[in-house]
Design a protein around this motif. Sequence first.
Motif, PDB file in Angstrom:
ATOM      1  N   HIS A 111      39.038  34.227  26.989  1.00  0.00           N
ATOM      2  CA  HIS A 111      40.320  33.831  27.564  1.00  0.00           C
ATOM      3  C   HIS A 111      41.043  35.019  28.191  1.00  0.00           C
ATOM      4  O   HIS A 111      41.700  34.869  29.228  1.00  0.00           O
ATOM      5  N   SER A 112      40.913  36.191  27.601  1.00  0.00           N
ATOM      6  CA  SER A 112      41.532  37.380  28.190  1.00  0.00           C
ATOM      7  C   SER A 112      40.916  37.684  29.556  1.00  0.00           C
ATOM      8  O   SER A 112      41.627  38.073  30.493  1.00  0.00           O
ATOM      9  N   THR A 113      39.613  37.492  29.666  1.00  0.00           N
ATOM     10  CA  THR A 113      38.937  37.724  30.947  1.00  0.00           C
ATOM     11  C   THR A 113      39.433  36.753  32.005  1.00  0.00           C
ATOM     12  O   THR A 113      39.682  37.137  33.157  1.00  0.00           O
ATOM     13  N   PHE A 114      39.587  35.505  31.611  1.00  0.00           N
ATOM     14  CA  PHE A 114      40.112  34.503  32.545  1.00  0.00           C
ATOM     15  C   PHE A 114      41.501  34.888  33.035  1.00  0.00           C
ATOM     16  O   PHE A 114      41.797  34.835  34.244  1.00  0.00           O
ATOM     17  N   LEU A 115      42.375  35.299  32.127  1.00  0.00           N
ATOM     18  CA  LEU A 115      43.754  35.582  32.500  1.00  0.00           C
ATOM     19  C   LEU A 115      43.864  36.777  33.445  1.00  0.00           C
ATOM     20  O   LEU A 115      44.566  36.714  34.460  1.00  0.00           O
ATOM     21  N   VAL A 116      43.175  37.869  33.137  1.00  0.00           N
ATOM     22  CA  VAL A 116      43.329  39.054  33.991  1.00  0.00           C
ATOM     23  C   VAL A 116      42.689  38.829  35.359  1.00  0.00           C
ATOM     24  O   VAL A 116      43.211  39.278  36.381  1.00  0.00           O
ATOM     25  N   THR A 117      41.569  38.117  35.414  1.00  0.00           N
ATOM     26  CA  THR A 117      40.959  37.852  36.724  1.00  0.00           C
ATOM     27  C   THR A 117      41.789  36.852  37.514  1.00  0.00           C
ATOM     28  O   THR A 117      41.958  36.992  38.733  1.00  0.00           O
ATOM     29  N   LYS A 118      42.329  35.839  36.841  1.00  0.00           N
ATOM     30  CA  LYS A 118      43.148  34.830  37.516  1.00  0.00           C
ATOM     31  C   LYS A 118      44.312  35.469  38.268  1.00  0.00           C
ATOM     32  O   LYS A 118      44.601  35.110  39.422  1.00  0.00           O
ATOM     33  N   TYR A 119      44.980  36.437  37.639  1.00  0.00           N
ATOM     34  CA  TYR A 119      46.176  37.013  38.249  1.00  0.00           C
ATOM     35  C   TYR A 119      45.875  38.224  39.139  1.00  0.00           C
ATOM     36  O   TYR A 119      46.696  38.569  39.997  1.00  0.00           O
ATOM     37  N   CYS A 120      44.721  38.860  38.966  1.00  0.00           N
ATOM     38  CA  CYS A 120      44.360  39.971  39.846  1.00  0.00           C
ATOM     39  C   CYS A 120      43.741  39.495  41.161  1.00  0.00           C
ATOM     40  O   CYS A 120      43.902  40.149  42.198  1.00  0.00           O
ATOM     41  N   LEU A 121      43.051  38.385  41.133  1.00  0.00           N
ATOM     42  CA  LEU A 121      42.360  37.908  42.339  1.00  0.00           C
ATOM     43  C   LEU A 121      43.296  37.700  43.533  1.00  0.00           C
ATOM     44  O   LEU A 121      42.953  38.116  44.650  1.00  0.00           O
ATOM     45  N   PRO A 122      44.459  37.074  43.377  1.00  0.00           N
ATOM     46  CA  PRO A 122      45.341  36.923  44.543  1.00  0.00           C
ATOM     47  C   PRO A 122      45.752  38.261  45.161  1.00  0.00           C
ATOM     48  O   PRO A 122      45.869  38.377  46.384  1.00  0.00           O
ATOM     49  N   LYS A 123      45.946  39.284  44.323  1.00  0.00           N
ATOM     50  CA  LYS A 123      46.286  40.613  44.834  1.00  0.00           C
ATOM     51  C   LYS A 123      45.127  41.177  45.658  1.00  0.00           C
ATOM     52  O   LYS A 123      45.336  41.817  46.705  1.00  0.00           O
ATOM     53  N   MET A 124      43.908  40.980  45.181  1.00  0.00           N
ATOM     54  CA  MET A 124      42.738  41.469  45.900  1.00  0.00           C
ATOM     55  C   MET A 124      42.559  40.719  47.219  1.00  0.00           C
ATOM     56  O   MET A 124      42.224  41.319  48.252  1.00  0.00           O
ATOM     57  N   LYS A 125      42.794  39.421  47.189  1.00  0.00           N
ATOM     58  CA  LYS A 125      42.621  38.628  48.406  1.00  0.00           C
ATOM     59  C   LYS A 125      43.646  38.994  49.474  1.00  0.00           C
ATOM     60  O   LYS A 125      43.386  38.838  50.672  1.00  0.00           O
ATOM     61  N   GLN A 126      44.796  39.488  49.064  1.00  0.00           N
ATOM     62  CA  GLN A 126      45.809  39.914  50.029  1.00  0.00           C
ATOM     63  C   GLN A 126      45.305  41.067  50.891  1.00  0.00           C
ATOM     64  O   GLN A 126      45.620  41.156  52.078  1.00  0.00           O
ATOM     65  N   THR A 127      44.523  41.957  50.303  1.00  0.00           N
ATOM     66  CA  THR A 127      44.004  43.109  51.041  1.00  0.00           C
ATOM     67  C   THR A 127      42.565  42.902  51.496  1.00  0.00           C
ATOM     68  O   THR A 127      42.055  43.675  52.319  1.00  0.00           O
ATOM     69  N   GLY A 128      41.902  41.880  50.939  1.00  0.00           N
ATOM     70  CA  GLY A 128      40.506  41.624  51.296  1.00  0.00           C
ATOM     71  C   GLY A 128      39.517  42.518  50.594  1.00  0.00           C
ATOM     72  O   GLY A 128      38.333  42.535  50.933  1.00  0.00           O
ATOM     73  N   TYR A 129      39.992  43.274  49.592  1.00  0.00           N
ATOM     74  CA  TYR A 129      39.118  44.218  48.885  1.00  0.00           C
ATOM     75  C   TYR A 129      39.326  44.103  47.382  1.00  0.00           C
ATOM     76  O   TYR A 129      40.461  43.983  46.911  1.00  0.00           O
ATOM     77  N   GLY A 130      38.236  44.182  46.623  1.00  0.00           N
ATOM     78  CA  GLY A 130      38.368  44.180  45.176  1.00  0.00           C
ATOM     79  C   GLY A 130      37.048  44.434  44.483  1.00  0.00           C
ATOM     80  O   GLY A 130      35.973  44.082  44.986  1.00  0.00           O
ATOM     81  N   ARG A 131      37.147  45.055  43.322  1.00  0.00           N
ATOM     82  CA  ARG A 131      35.995  45.256  42.448  1.00  0.00           C
ATOM     83  C   ARG A 131      36.406  44.801  41.051  1.00  0.00           C
ATOM     84  O   ARG A 131      37.396  45.292  40.496  1.00  0.00           O
ATOM     85  N   ILE A 132      35.652  43.868  40.494  1.00  0.00           N
ATOM     86  CA  ILE A 132      35.894  43.374  39.142  1.00  0.00           C
ATOM     87  C   ILE A 132      34.679  43.708  38.290  1.00  0.00           C
ATOM     88  O   ILE A 132      33.548  43.347  38.650  1.00  0.00           O
ATOM     89  N   VAL A 133      34.909  44.395  37.194  1.00  0.00           N
ATOM     90  CA  VAL A 133      33.837  44.704  36.249  1.00  0.00           C
ATOM     91  C   VAL A 133      34.323  44.320  34.857  1.00  0.00           C
ATOM     92  O   VAL A 133      35.379  44.789  34.416  1.00  0.00           O
TER      93      VAL A 133
END
Length: 232
Positions: A111-133
């Motif tokens: 559930h922690s993984t879901f929450l942090v990715t859920k809220y970080c993804l929109p920020k990454m999509k704003q710039t078009g760049y992101g790395r999730i590990v």
Amino acid sequence: MEDKFVLITGATGGLGVAVTKAVLKRNPRQVTITYRQEESLSLLQKSLTPSDMSRLKPVACDVTDENQVKTMVAQMPQVDVLIHLVGGFDMGYVEDFSFQQWQHMFNLNLHSTFLVTKYCLPKMKQTGYGRIVAVASRAALSPTPQLSAYGAAKAGVCHLIATIAEETKAKHLDITANTVLPSIIDTPKNREAMGYDDNWVSPQSLSEVICFLASEAARDIRGASIPVYGKA
């Protein structure tokens, strides 16, 4: 990760300290780290240089709490890299395991993984760049006695991250999502619980794999679960 905004969850743990130091060596613009205990944060800070400290932004955050995660991410100007280290294990045979223990394993790991990715993804999509590990576990692929809840939760982490990789394949997005699968990591907590085995994976070794996946060089690796088993 030069000049990038990085978020590291669980940065003051046995693996987190090594990852935080490895990330700081790569000259990010800002590294936001989550912590739960002031004592652990203080120990990390004392081991860093003034230059490192100037780029570090500690945030007290329970990443199993949606409101806390949402608030933390909203306060970041940008999220280029998310390294999710929060997790934990509890052992017990299925018939002896309580439902509360089962829920705790899923809250802490999946559930922690879901929450942090859920809220970080929109920020990454704003710039078009992101790395999730995200850190999963060998137990996600190899069922092990007394690790039913832990293994199932970590398998869920692999599936979630692989799904995110599929969802972010659009040509205009340079966003990747991957997991690492360590065997047993050589941390003080694991030594206390299980003794010591020189076949375990060192935090420094695992940190290098994580940093590679978080780099621009790993742009063509998406939805992978990378085994980091050492000699175990």
